[in-house]
Scaffold this motif. Structure first.
Motif, PDB file in Angstrom:
ATOM      1  N   SER A 201      26.290  70.690  51.883  1.00 41.15           N
ATOM      2  CA  SER A 201      25.187  71.640  52.148  1.00 41.15           C
ATOM      3  C   SER A 201      25.787  73.301  53.005  1.00 41.15           C
ATOM      4  O   SER A 201      26.629  73.644  53.846  1.00 41.15           O
TER       5      SER A 201
ATOM      6  N   VAL B 247      34.739  62.922  54.847  1.00 41.02           N
ATOM      7  CA  VAL B 247      33.625  63.539  54.834  1.00 41.02           C
ATOM      8  C   VAL B 247      34.093  65.087  56.314  1.00 41.02           C
ATOM      9  O   VAL B 247      34.903  63.666  56.153  1.00 41.02           O
ATOM     10  N   GLN B 248      33.946  66.231  56.075  1.00 40.65           N
ATOM     11  CA  GLN B 248      34.059  67.065  56.957  1.00 40.65           C
ATOM     12  C   GLN B 248      32.843  67.518  57.546  1.00 40.65           C
ATOM     13  O   GLN B 248      32.497  68.660  56.992  1.00 40.65           O
ATOM     14  N   VAL B 249      32.920  67.443  58.777  1.00 42.82           N
ATOM     15  CA  VAL B 249      31.748  68.298  59.330  1.00 42.82           C
ATOM     16  C   VAL B 249      31.954  68.891  60.202  1.00 42.82           C
ATOM     17  O   VAL B 249      33.059  69.062  60.792  1.00 42.82           O
ATOM     18  N   SER B 250      31.513  70.417  60.286  1.00 44.99           N
ATOM     19  CA  SER B 250      31.619  71.401  60.942  1.00 44.99           C
ATOM     20  C   SER B 250      30.317  72.164  61.951  1.00 44.99           C
ATOM     21  O   SER B 250      29.128  71.440  61.000  1.00 44.99           O
TER      22      SER B 250
ATOM     23  N   ARG C 258      28.056  59.190  53.294  1.00 46.17           N
ATOM     24  CA  ARG C 258      29.225  57.938  53.948  1.00 46.17           C
ATOM     25  C   ARG C 258      29.571  57.995  52.358  1.00 46.17           C
ATOM     26  O   ARG C 258      30.867  57.749  52.355  1.00 46.17           O
TER      27      ARG C 258
ATOM     28  N   GLU D 201      22.113  63.380  58.437  1.00 50.13           N
ATOM     29  CA  GLU D 201      23.981  63.312  59.181  1.00 50.13           C
ATOM     30  C   GLU D 201      24.480  63.157  57.262  1.00 50.13           C
ATOM     31  O   GLU D 201      23.453  63.089  56.389  1.00 50.13           O
ATOM     32  N   PRO D 202      25.350  63.964  56.917  1.00 50.24           N
ATOM     33  CA  PRO D 202      26.055  63.973  55.850  1.00 50.24           C
ATOM     34  C   PRO D 202      26.093  62.370  54.894  1.00 50.24           C
ATOM     35  O   PRO D 202      26.198  61.066  56.056  1.00 50.24           O
TER      36      PRO D 202
ATOM     37  N   TRP E 201      28.232  70.682  56.614  1.00 49.90           N
ATOM     38  CA  TRP E 201      29.580  69.475  56.172  1.00 49.90           C
ATOM     39  C   TRP E 201      29.888  69.226  54.835  1.00 49.90           C
ATOM     40  O   TRP E 201      29.078  69.720  53.701  1.00 49.90           O
ATOM     41  N   TRP E 202      31.112  68.893  54.497  1.00 52.89           N
ATOM     42  CA  TRP E 202      31.391  68.039  52.854  1.00 52.89           C
ATOM     43  C   TRP E 202      31.839  67.053  52.700  1.00 52.89           C
ATOM     44  O   TRP E 202      31.954  66.576  53.975  1.00 52.89           O
TER      45      TRP E 202
END
Length: 91
Positions: free
Chosen positions: A91, A72-75, A61, A58-59, A79-80
């Protein structure tokens, strides 16, 4: 202008998953680090081995440099994460 910082930097003082110091300062109540060593491959003061395992999935935090909470924004493709002081990491 902020510059992006590399993820999982070795000189960063904060954990990117929980936001705590990677190597807390020993207090007078703590036993010496040599007494706490369990014989494993990690240094005796490394309390974030579970955090390091979870960061593979996971990204981050928290910012590794200042300990601030990241935006954090996950797609589906990645993510960024953005720190107000240290810029964006992706990433």
């Amino acid at each position: 202008m902020s510059t992006p910082h590399p993820s999982h930097a070795t000189d960063a003082p904060y954990c990117e998953l929980c936001g705590l110091l990677l190597q807390p300062q020993p207090t007078q109540d703590d036993a010496s680090l040599e007494e706490k060593h369990d014989g494993g491959h990690a240094p005796p003061s490394y309390h974030h081995s579970r955090c390091a395992d979870l960061l593979q999935l996971e990204p981050p935090r928290y910012c590794a440099f200042c300990g601030r909470r990241l935006k954090v924004q996950v797609s589906p493709t990645g993510w960024w994460a953005s720190c107000a002081r240290h810029g964006r990491n992706a990433s």
